[in-house]
Structure formats: C-alpha cells, structure tokens
Enzyme design. Structure first.
Site, mmCIF file in Angstrom:
data_model
loop_
_atom_site.group_PDB
_atom_site.id
_atom_site.type_symbol
_atom_site.label_atom_id
_atom_site.label_comp_id
_atom_site.label_asym_id
_atom_site.label_seq_id
_atom_site.Cartn_x
_atom_site.Cartn_y
_atom_site.Cartn_z
ATOM 1 N N SER A 10 38.595 -94.783 88.654
ATOM 2 C CA SER A 10 37.318 -94.704 89.349
ATOM 3 C C SER A 10 36.509 -93.522 88.839
ATOM 4 C CB SER A 10 37.539 -94.548 90.855
ATOM 5 O OG SER A 10 36.313 -94.236 91.497
ATOM 6 N N HIS A 35 36.168 -98.594 87.142
ATOM 7 C CA HIS A 35 35.829 -98.843 88.545
ATOM 8 C C HIS A 35 34.614 -98.008 88.924
ATOM 9 C CE1 HIS A 35 36.785 -100.401 92.529
ATOM 10 N NE2 HIS A 35 36.476 -99.217 93.007
ATOM 11 N N ASP A 37 32.069 -97.036 91.959
ATOM 12 C CA ASP A 37 31.899 -96.998 93.417
ATOM 13 C C ASP A 37 30.451 -96.753 93.805
ATOM 14 O OD1 ASP A 37 34.613 -97.307 94.509
ATOM 15 O OD2 ASP A 37 35.036 -95.455 93.429
ATOM 16 N N MET A 39 27.924 -96.256 97.014
ATOM 17 C CA MET A 39 27.869 -95.916 98.430
ATOM 18 C C MET A 39 26.426 -95.631 98.826
ATOM 19 S SD MET A 39 31.175 -93.392 98.689
ATOM 20 C CE MET A 39 32.624 -93.681 97.687
ATOM 21 N N HIS A 68 32.139 -101.838 92.973
ATOM 22 C CA HIS A 68 32.553 -101.939 94.371
ATOM 23 C C HIS A 68 31.395 -101.478 95.239
ATOM 24 C CE1 HIS A 68 35.455 -100.315 97.711
ATOM 25 N NE2 HIS A 68 34.775 -101.378 98.109
ATOM 26 N N MET A 70 30.051 -100.504 98.433
ATOM 27 C CA MET A 70 30.296 -100.028 99.796
ATOM 28 C C MET A 70 28.944 -99.764 100.444
ATOM 29 S SD MET A 70 33.584 -97.564 99.087
ATOM 30 C CE MET A 70 33.220 -97.285 97.352
ATOM 31 N N MET A 139 41.310 -101.769 100.758
ATOM 32 C CA MET A 139 41.179 -100.320 100.843
ATOM 33 C C MET A 139 42.420 -99.740 101.505
ATOM 34 S SD MET A 139 38.418 -99.567 99.342
ATOM 35 C CE MET A 139 38.486 -97.808 99.738
ATOM 36 N N ASP A 177 42.773 -99.794 96.419
ATOM 37 C CA ASP A 177 41.955 -98.615 96.145
ATOM 38 C C ASP A 177 42.152 -97.592 97.250
ATOM 39 O OD1 ASP A 177 40.005 -96.746 95.587
ATOM 40 O OD2 ASP A 177 38.328 -98.146 95.612
#
Length: 222
Positions: A10, A35, A37, A39, A68, A70, A139, A177
């Site tokens: 990540s 990966h 992330d 957010m 991913h 989120m 998660m 993850d």
C-alpha cells in the site's frame, strides 16, 4: 481454490514526497499489485489521494493498480479512476446504496470489480452480488489509518469468505488489508486469503525487495 500469492504494498505508507520513485521501488522489488488507498474525510476520517495521483503513478509501473475507495458515494469516483489507469476498483458494501449496480458499472468500464467489508460487517451481506465480483476485500483493521494491529477475530471471517466463494464456484480473489506483516501473514494465508495488502510491512523496511520476498515465502508455506 487457493490462488497464487499476490503481494500488494500500500502506497499509503510510502514517502509521498517521492511517490514515483517509491512506486518504481516496489515494482522492481517484486510486488504483484500496487494498492492505492482513497479516503474522503467522510466515510473515514482522513483525506488521502485522488484520481490525479493515480494517473501520475500509472507511468511509473505496469503492475496492476488496485484502487480501494474508502469513500461515500463511490459511484461518483469510479469513472475518473478508470480513466486514470486503475485496473481493479473496490467499493465498500457499507457505502453503496445500490451495490450490485455499482459493481456492474465498474465492470462495464473494463475494470475488475471489488467489494470491501469493514471488520464488523458480516460476510453474508455480499452473498447476492458474488455474480459480479472479481475481488472480496476484508478489512482486518478499522479503515482510515495505516500501521494498525491485525484484528484476529477477522481470521474466522476470512475462512467464512473463502468457504462462501468456493461454494459459489467464484474465482474472485480474497484480499485482506490491515496489520498484515511477517508475524500475521501465515494466519491470514492459512485462513484462505490469496491477496495481501502490506503497508508498513514493506514501506517501513529498509529493503523493499527483501520484505516482499519474506511475506511471499511465509504466505506460500501457510
């Protein structure tokens, strides 16, 4: 059926001031996926990076970029990430009012569709969308921050998800993850996961290639 081990470092734990080099380093170090992330400060407290950063790192690696999301209202972000070069786009079950529609939209753009579950969300909540899922992401920490400790109660959930996928005849990847490192990856792999997101377990080490190789070797033995 257990698949080949996939190590997906990540970039949340990378040096953002030198992100191109950090992505090339894990690529050259033997990672399988990158990966990514995302957010939004709403679904989870922090705000991280968006599609413009995904587009910027795309030229630094040919490895699959595993995005991913989120975020709340992920359907508003999907097309931008698809255009930015994402290969896999994962949304949270908890953030999608129309989950099946959202997953089908991802696939319609020629991308792999993933669905993620927070630690407290039952695996059964995705039973009826497995026909349009290419990846299930569990998660093993509460999302939002890197460096958290693995929640061992999730191990039984990994086993349950593996059994559900196998019973459905699904070839979807099972990704985990949160807190995955050299001390926990055997437990995660032994429960049936085949994709392992590692942040500080790679980017927190002086030798990225050695860290990736160690994680892979442990997972393959599990």
């Amino acid at each position: 059926m257990k698949k080949q081990v996939i190590i997906a470092p990540s970039i949340l734990s990378a040096d953002f001031a030198d992100l191109g080099n950090e992505v090339r380093a894990i690529d050259e170090g033997g990672c399988d996926w990158v990966h990514f992330d995302v957010m939004d400060g709403s679904f989870v407290p922090p705000i991280t990076i968006g599609d413009n950063v995904c587009k910027a790192i795309r030229r630094h690696t040919e490895k699959p970029i595993d995005v991913h999301l989120m975020v709340n209202h992920p359907e508003t972000q999907i097309e931008a990430f698809a255009k930015a070069g994402a290969d896999i786009i994962t949304v949270h079950q908890e953030a999608c009012v129309h989950l099946e529609r959202t997953l089908q939209f991802i696939r319609s753009l020629g991308k792999k569709a993933g669905v993620s579950l927070n630690p407290a969300t039952p695996v059964s909540t995705i039973q009826h969308v497995l026909h349009c899922v290419d990846l299930v992401l569990l998660m093993s920490v509460n999302p939002g921050y890197g460096g958290q400790k693995y929640i061992h109660a999730v191990t039984d959930k990994i086993r349950e998800a593996r059994a559900m996928l196998d019973a459905a005849g699904s070839d979807a990847w099972l990704e985990v993850d949160g807190g995955v490192n050299a001390e926990t990856i055997a437990e995660v792999a032994g429960a049936g996961a085949d994709v392992f997101v590692a942040g500080s377990a790679v980017y927190g080490k002086p030798d990225y290639a050695a860290a990736i190789a160690e994680l892979r070797a442990i997972a393959e033995r599990a």
